[in-house]
Design a protein around this motif. Structure first.
Motif, PDB file in Angstrom:
ATOM      1  N   ALA A   1      -5.968  12.824  56.253  1.00 21.95           N
ATOM      2  CA  ALA A   1      -5.552  14.043  56.959  1.00 21.95           C
ATOM      3  C   ALA A   1      -4.390  13.773  57.909  1.00 21.95           C
ATOM      4  CB  ALA A   1      -6.726  14.625  57.741  1.00 21.95           C
ATOM      5  N   PHE A   2      -4.142  12.506  58.223  1.00 23.24           N
ATOM      6  CA  PHE A   2      -3.069  12.169  59.148  1.00 23.24           C
ATOM      7  C   PHE A   2      -1.855  11.549  58.470  1.00 23.24           C
ATOM      8  CE2 PHE A   2      -6.891  12.261  61.803  1.00 23.24           C
ATOM      9  CZ  PHE A   2      -6.507  13.295  62.637  1.00 23.24           C
ATOM     10  N   LEU A   3      -1.839  11.584  57.149  1.00 32.75           N
ATOM     11  CA  LEU A   3      -0.645  11.148  56.440  1.00 32.75           C
ATOM     12  C   LEU A   3       0.454  12.185  56.681  1.00 32.75           C
ATOM     13  CD1 LEU A   3      -2.204   9.912  53.082  1.00 32.75           C
ATOM     14  CD2 LEU A   3      -1.208   8.520  54.902  1.00 32.75           C
ATOM     15  N   PRO A   4       1.717  11.760  56.647  1.00 32.93           N
ATOM     16  CA  PRO A   4       2.814  12.695  56.955  1.00 32.93           C
ATOM     17  C   PRO A   4       2.755  14.008  56.182  1.00 32.93           C
ATOM     18  CG  PRO A   4       3.668  10.475  56.845  1.00 32.93           C
ATOM     19  CD  PRO A   4       2.223  10.397  56.417  1.00 32.93           C
ATOM     20  N   ARG A   5       2.535  13.967  54.893  1.00 38.13           N
ATOM     21  CA  ARG A   5       2.521  15.200  54.096  1.00 38.13           C
ATOM     22  C   ARG A   5       1.389  16.123  54.559  1.00 38.13           C
ATOM     23  NH1 ARG A   5       6.397  17.261  52.034  1.00 38.13           N
ATOM     24  NH2 ARG A   5       6.977  15.323  51.076  1.00 38.13           N
ATOM     25  N   ALA A   6       0.222  15.557  54.836  1.00 41.34           N
ATOM     26  CA  ALA A   6      -0.912  16.371  55.292  1.00 41.34           C
ATOM     27  C   ALA A   6      -0.613  17.016  56.648  1.00 41.34           C
ATOM     28  CB  ALA A   6      -2.171  15.517  55.377  1.00 41.34           C
ATOM     29  N   LEU A   7       0.047  16.287  57.528  1.00 41.64           N
ATOM     30  CA  LEU A   7       0.413  16.841  58.837  1.00 41.64           C
ATOM     31  C   LEU A   7       1.446  17.949  58.693  1.00 41.64           C
ATOM     32  CD1 LEU A   7       0.535  13.587  60.972  1.00 41.64           C
ATOM     33  CD2 LEU A   7      -1.186  15.399  61.058  1.00 41.64           C
ATOM     34  N   PHE A   8       2.377  17.775  57.766  1.00 43.79           N
ATOM     35  CA  PHE A   8       3.370  18.830  57.507  1.00 43.79           C
ATOM     36  C   PHE A   8       2.654  20.129  57.132  1.00 43.79           C
ATOM     37  CE2 PHE A   8       7.785  17.002  56.585  1.00 43.79           C
ATOM     38  CZ  PHE A   8       7.615  15.973  57.501  1.00 43.79           C
ATOM     39  N   GLU A   9       1.685  20.008  56.235  1.00 38.73           N
ATOM     40  CA  GLU A   9       0.969  21.192  55.768  1.00 38.73           C
ATOM     41  C   GLU A   9       0.086  21.775  56.867  1.00 38.73           C
ATOM     42  OE1 GLU A   9      -0.996  20.064  52.138  1.00 38.73           O
ATOM     43  OE2 GLU A   9       0.910  19.530  51.191  1.00 38.73           O
ATOM     44  N   ARG A  10      -0.623  20.910  57.583  1.00 39.31           N
ATOM     45  CA  ARG A  10      -1.543  21.365  58.626  1.00 39.31           C
ATOM     46  C   ARG A  10      -0.834  22.148  59.720  1.00 39.31           C
ATOM     47  NH1 ARG A  10      -5.053  17.297  62.366  1.00 39.31           N
ATOM     48  NH2 ARG A  10      -5.979  18.859  63.715  1.00 39.31           N
ATOM     49  N   PHE A  11       0.342  21.683  60.135  1.00 35.48           N
ATOM     50  CA  PHE A  11       1.058  22.315  61.230  1.00 35.48           C
ATOM     51  C   PHE A  11       2.216  23.184  60.751  1.00 35.48           C
ATOM     52  CE2 PHE A  11      -1.028  18.655  63.205  1.00 35.48           C
ATOM     53  CZ  PHE A  11      -1.720  19.318  64.206  1.00 35.48           C
ATOM     54  N   SER A  12       2.255  23.472  59.461  1.00 40.09           N
ATOM     55  CA  SER A  12       3.279  24.343  58.861  1.00 40.09           C
ATOM     56  C   SER A  12       4.694  23.880  59.210  1.00 40.09           C
ATOM     57  CB  SER A  12       3.082  25.789  59.304  1.00 40.09           C
ATOM     58  OG  SER A  12       1.813  26.243  58.916  1.00 40.09           O
ATOM     59  N   ILE A  13       4.922  22.589  59.132  1.00 39.94           N
ATOM     60  CA  ILE A  13       6.247  22.034  59.412  1.00 39.94           C
ATOM     61  C   ILE A  13       7.095  22.193  58.165  1.00 39.94           C
ATOM     62  CG2 ILE A  13       7.556  19.950  59.986  1.00 39.94           C
ATOM     63  CD1 ILE A  13       5.017  18.962  61.464  1.00 39.94           C
ATOM     64  N   GLU A  14       8.200  22.856  58.315  1.00 37.05           N
ATOM     65  CA  GLU A  14       9.088  23.072  57.183  1.00 37.05           C
ATOM     66  C   GLU A  14      10.319  22.182  57.243  1.00 37.05           C
ATOM     67  OE1 GLU A  14       9.928  27.219  56.816  1.00 37.05           O
ATOM     68  OE2 GLU A  14       7.820  27.760  56.846  1.00 37.05           O
ATOM     69  N   VAL A  15      10.742  21.832  58.454  1.00 37.62           N
ATOM     70  CA  VAL A  15      11.970  21.054  58.621  1.00 37.62           C
ATOM     71  C   VAL A  15      11.777  20.049  59.750  1.00 37.62           C
ATOM     72  CG1 VAL A  15      14.407  21.162  59.252  1.00 37.62           C
ATOM     73  CG2 VAL A  15      13.416  22.989  57.881  1.00 37.62           C
ATOM     74  N   ILE A  16      12.288  18.864  59.559  1.00 26.91           N
ATOM     75  CA  ILE A  16      12.370  17.875  60.632  1.00 26.91           C
ATOM     76  C   ILE A  16      13.839  17.535  60.792  1.00 26.91           C
ATOM     77  CG2 ILE A  16      11.877  15.523  61.336  1.00 26.91           C
ATOM     78  CD1 ILE A  16       9.192  15.716  60.150  1.00 26.91           C
ATOM     79  N   ALA A  17      14.299  17.579  62.017  1.00 23.04           N
ATOM     80  CA  ALA A  17      15.718  17.316  62.272  1.00 23.04           C
ATOM     81  C   ALA A  17      15.867  16.210  63.298  1.00 23.04           C
ATOM     82  CB  ALA A  17      16.398  18.589  62.778  1.00 23.04           C
ATOM     83  N   THR A  18      17.007  15.567  63.268  1.00 16.26           N
ATOM     84  CA  THR A  18      17.326  14.527  64.242  1.00 16.26           C
ATOM     85  C   THR A  18      18.788  14.632  64.603  1.00 16.26           C
ATOM     86  OG1 THR A  18      17.342  12.148  64.685  1.00 16.26           O
ATOM     87  CG2 THR A  18      17.787  12.822  62.422  1.00 16.26           C
ATOM     88  N   THR A  19      19.133  14.091  65.735  1.00 11.70           N
ATOM     89  CA  THR A  19      20.539  14.068  66.134  1.00 11.70           C
ATOM     90  C   THR A  19      21.202  12.761  65.715  1.00 11.70           C
ATOM     91  OG1 THR A  19      19.920  13.206  68.310  1.00 11.70           O
ATOM     92  CG2 THR A  19      20.178  15.613  68.098  1.00 11.70           C
ATOM     93  N   GLU A  20      20.397  11.899  65.100  1.00 13.91           N
ATOM     94  CA  GLU A  20      20.938  10.610  64.635  1.00 13.91           C
ATOM     95  C   GLU A  20      21.682  10.794  63.320  1.00 13.91           C
ATOM     96  OE1 GLU A  20      20.714   7.652  66.310  1.00 13.91           O
ATOM     97  OE2 GLU A  20      19.799   8.838  67.901  1.00 13.91           O
ATOM     98  N   SER A  21      22.590   9.893  63.083  1.00 10.93           N
ATOM     99  CA  SER A  21      23.323   9.889  61.823  1.00 10.93           C
ATOM    100  C   SER A  21      22.351   9.605  60.681  1.00 10.93           C
ATOM    101  CB  SER A  21      24.401   8.801  61.873  1.00 10.93           C
ATOM    102  OG  SER A  21      24.834   8.466  60.591  1.00 10.93           O
ATOM    103  N   ARG A  22      22.629  10.148  59.492  1.00  7.53           N
ATOM    104  CA  ARG A  22      21.750   9.879  58.346  1.00  7.53           C
ATOM    105  C   ARG A  22      21.811   8.414  57.931  1.00  7.53           C
ATOM    106  NH1 ARG A  22      24.996  11.027  53.326  1.00  7.53           N
ATOM    107  NH2 ARG A  22      26.992  11.590  54.164  1.00  7.53           N
ATOM    108  N   LEU A  23      22.777   7.692  58.421  1.00  7.48           N
ATOM    109  CA  LEU A  23      22.894   6.267  58.129  1.00  7.48           C
ATOM    110  C   LEU A  23      22.225   5.405  59.187  1.00  7.48           C
ATOM    111  CD1 LEU A  23      26.617   6.233  56.946  1.00  7.48           C
ATOM    112  CD2 LEU A  23      24.546   6.392  55.543  1.00  7.48           C
ATOM    113  N   SER A  24      21.749   6.029  60.241  1.00  9.36           N
ATOM    114  CA  SER A  24      21.143   5.292  61.339  1.00  9.36           C
ATOM    115  C   SER A  24      19.814   4.666  60.894  1.00  9.36           C
ATOM    116  CB  SER A  24      20.881   6.234  62.510  1.00  9.36           C
ATOM    117  OG  SER A  24      20.116   5.589  63.494  1.00  9.36           O
ATOM    118  N   ALA A  25      19.525   3.489  61.417  1.00 13.88           N
ATOM    119  CA  ALA A  25      18.272   2.816  61.132  1.00 13.88           C
ATOM    120  C   ALA A  25      17.168   3.335  62.047  1.00 13.88           C
ATOM    121  CB  ALA A  25      18.421   1.310  61.324  1.00 13.88           C
ATOM    122  N   LEU A  26      17.516   4.260  62.977  1.00 11.28           N
ATOM    123  CA  LEU A  26      16.579   4.790  63.965  1.00 11.28           C
ATOM    124  C   LEU A  26      15.908   3.621  64.620  1.00 11.28           C
ATOM    125  CD1 LEU A  26      15.103   7.892  62.173  1.00 11.28           C
ATOM    126  CD2 LEU A  26      16.820   7.895  63.932  1.00 11.28           C
TER     127      LEU A  26
END
Length: 162
Positions: A137-162
């Motif tokens: 229930a705490f895997l990322p996909r399950a959390l997306f569904e549970r909390f109705s998350i449609e988009v995750i955004a960041t201000t980091e570059s897509r090449l960033s290693a975060l």
């Protein structure tokens, strides 16, 4: 995590009174509900309070009526004492839980603080986090569904290693 984990030790329901004056306090309900859900702790009372109010009858009565096993007050030290004592004077006997940053030696003399649970260190919490996150229930996909998350955004570059 530590405060809600302590609340789970006190029982299965907790309440949170949080300061109305600070934008940081406005985040308290989200965290308490999310972590409470992970730990099986209900949060029937999540109430904003003004630290300068003269009367705390309504929020204290809400905690009493909900029969919470524990409660927390997210505010500065003097306000915590004032609000906790007001609730105690009205008959609230639920256990107070708090983070280490809020605890002051003056709390030891306050009847409302007797038996308070404080998160002294985060070590014991980090020992429990891996086990709490094991269910699927705490895997990322399950959390997306549970909390109705449609988009995750960041201000980091897509090449960033975060």
């Amino acid at each position: 995590y530590g405060v809600v984990e302590l609340a789970s030790r006190a029982g299965n329901s907790t309440g949170a009174l949080y300061c109305a004056e600070s934008p940081q306090c406005a985040q308290v309900p989200q965290f308490v509900e999310l972590l409470g859900g992970m730990l099986g702790v209900e949060t029937p009372v999540l109430t904003k309070v003004s630290t300068t109010a003269g009367d705390y009858t309504a929020p204290c009565q809400a905690l009493i009526d909900a029969k919470v096993d524990s409660y927390q007050i997210a505010a500065d030290g003097p306000a915590v004492v004032k609000i906790a004592q007001a609730c105690y004077d009205q008959g609230l006997r639920s256990r107070m839980v708090t983070g280490d940053a809020t605890v002051r030696s003056s709390f030891l003399k306050v009847p409302a603080m007797e038996g308070m649970l404080a998160a002294g260190t985060a070590d014991h919490c980090f020992d429990h986090i891996p086990a709490a996150l094991q269910p699927s229930a705490f895997l990322p996909r399950a959390l997306f569904e549970r909390f109705s998350i449609e988009v995750i955004a960041t201000t980091e570059s897509r090449l960033s290693a975060l």
